[in-house]
Design an enzyme around this catalytic site. Structure first.
Site, short mmCIF file in Angstrom:
data_model
loop_
_atom_site.label_atom_id
_atom_site.label_comp_id
_atom_site.label_asym_id
_atom_site.label_seq_id
_atom_site.Cartn_x
_atom_site.Cartn_y
_atom_site.Cartn_z
N LEU A 122 -1.89 80.84 -3.28
CA LEU A 122 -2.31 81.10 -4.67
C LEU A 122 -1.17 80.80 -5.64
CD1 LEU A 122 -4.04 84.57 -4.16
CD2 LEU A 122 -5.17 82.38 -4.59
N THR A 159 -2.57 86.35 -10.47
CA THR A 159 -1.58 85.64 -9.65
C THR A 159 -0.33 85.39 -10.48
OG1 THR A 159 -3.33 84.64 -8.34
CG2 THR A 159 -1.16 83.60 -8.22
N GLU A 163 3.40 86.77 -9.79
CA GLU A 163 4.53 85.83 -9.61
C GLU A 163 5.61 86.06 -10.66
OE1 GLU A 163 4.61 84.45 -6.89
OE2 GLU A 163 2.49 84.46 -6.36
N HIS A 172 7.48 92.70 -3.10
CA HIS A 172 6.15 93.25 -2.82
C HIS A 172 6.28 94.76 -2.64
CE1 HIS A 172 5.22 89.00 -1.41
NE2 HIS A 172 4.48 89.22 -2.48
N VAL A 187 12.29 100.36 -5.27
CA VAL A 187 11.77 101.03 -6.47
C VAL A 187 11.32 102.43 -6.04
CG1 VAL A 187 9.94 101.04 -8.22
CG2 VAL A 187 11.01 98.88 -7.56
N1 ARG Z 1 0.44 85.34 -2.17
C1 ARG Z 1 1.08 85.22 -3.43
C2 ARG Z 1 2.51 85.78 -3.38
O1 ARG Z 1 2.91 86.48 -2.50
C3 ARG Z 1 0.25 85.73 -4.59
C4 ARG Z 1 -0.71 86.85 -4.40
C5 ARG Z 1 -1.48 87.09 -5.68
N2 ARG Z 1 -2.64 87.96 -5.53
C6 ARG Z 1 -3.67 88.00 -6.40
N3 ARG Z 1 -4.64 88.88 -6.25
N4 ARG Z 1 -3.78 87.17 -7.39
O2 ARG Z 1 3.33 85.53 -4.25
ZN ZN Z 2 4.12 87.84 -3.90
CA CA Z 3 9.05 102.28 -3.23
#
Ligand code: ARG
Ligand code: ZN
Ligand code: CA
Length: 253
Positions: A122, A159, A163, A172, A187
């Protein structure tokens, strides 16, 4: 960091088939989403379970399509480049004209967003402190903005929100250190969670003994569907502000 930080944005549309040459309207729909999500004014914030209402953070960042290019000429803030590359990967080739993409504008003055056909990804981002010529984020044309070629369940512009979170140093939410429940996203106000959530979990979803609230799957830095991710925490905002202060000081208040 007090007040609002304005970040000029350039969107580089790199297209092979004509459908990938997305409209200015679609680009603007994405900028609108970023401005809601990074100012705590996205309407779907009301879906945050009440246990986290007090944790919601306001990043106070304003994204503005650039009106001047690096040479000072008037611009729409959108560049358009035709390419022979059918699908890009996460290897940064879209970021260089020599490899079929478009070169970055100076990243101390602009957030570079490339929109192209990504294989099965994505989007991806470069964290602060990386090489200057690859600074920015890349988004698949089907996961960008809220109109045109955007496809459910990734058609609410999240997305790019996710990002840009990485671009401002967010990991993440489950931590990217591969340590499972012992890992951390650095965090404090995001609960420990075992790994990524997908789709739209129902509340509460517990892992790592994080009950009764459980995983904060409504967070932008999880892997859920666009309509499920709706918030940053105050702690994440603080981390983004530190990133702005330390590694992107040229974006002034
Ligand atoms: N897989 C990507 C990343 O880790 C983006 C995930 C975005 N998810 C969404 N629901 N738009 O950077
Ligand atoms: Zn990500
Ligand atoms: Ca945490």
């Amino acid at each position: 960091r007090t007040g609002t930080t304005t970040i000029p944005v350039v969107v580089h549309v790199v297209y092979n088939s004509l459908v990938e040459n997305i409209s200015a309207e679609q680009v603007k729909s994405q900028i609108d989403v970023l401005n809601e999500d990074f100012a705590k004014r996205n309407p779907d914030l009301k879906s945050v379970p009440p246990v986290w209402s007090d944790s919601i953070g306001d990043a106070r960042i304003l994204f503005k399509l650039a009106d001047r290019d690096p040479d000072g000429a008037i611009t729409s803030g959108i560049t358009r480049t035709s390419t022979s590359i059918v699908a890009f990967g996460d290897d940064d080739t879209v970021k260089l004209a020599v490899s079929g993409g478009t070169d970055a504008w100076p990243p101390d003055r602009y957030l570079n967003i490339w929109v192209c056909h990504l294989g099965d990804l994505l989007g991806y981002a470069q964290f602060p402190g990386g090489p200057v010529h690859t600074d920015g984020v890349v988004i698949d044309y089907r996961a960008f903005g809220t109109t045109g070629t955007a496809e459910a369940p990734f058609n609410l512009g999240r997305t790019a929100t996710h990002e840009v979170g990485h671009w401002l140093n967010l990991f993440h939410i489950w931590g990217d250190d591969g340590m499972g429940c012992a890992g951390t996203d650095q965090v404090d106000d995001t609960p420990n969670q075992a790994g990524p959530n997908t789709g739209f979990p129902s509340f509460p979803h517990t892992t790592c003994n994080n009950g009764p609230e459980g995983d904060m799957f409504v967070n932008f830095m999880d892997y859920v569907d666009d309509r499920c991710m709706v918030m940053f925490t105050a702690g994440q905002v603080q981390r983004m502000h530190t990133a702005l202060d330390v590694t992107r000081p040229s974006y002034l208040e």
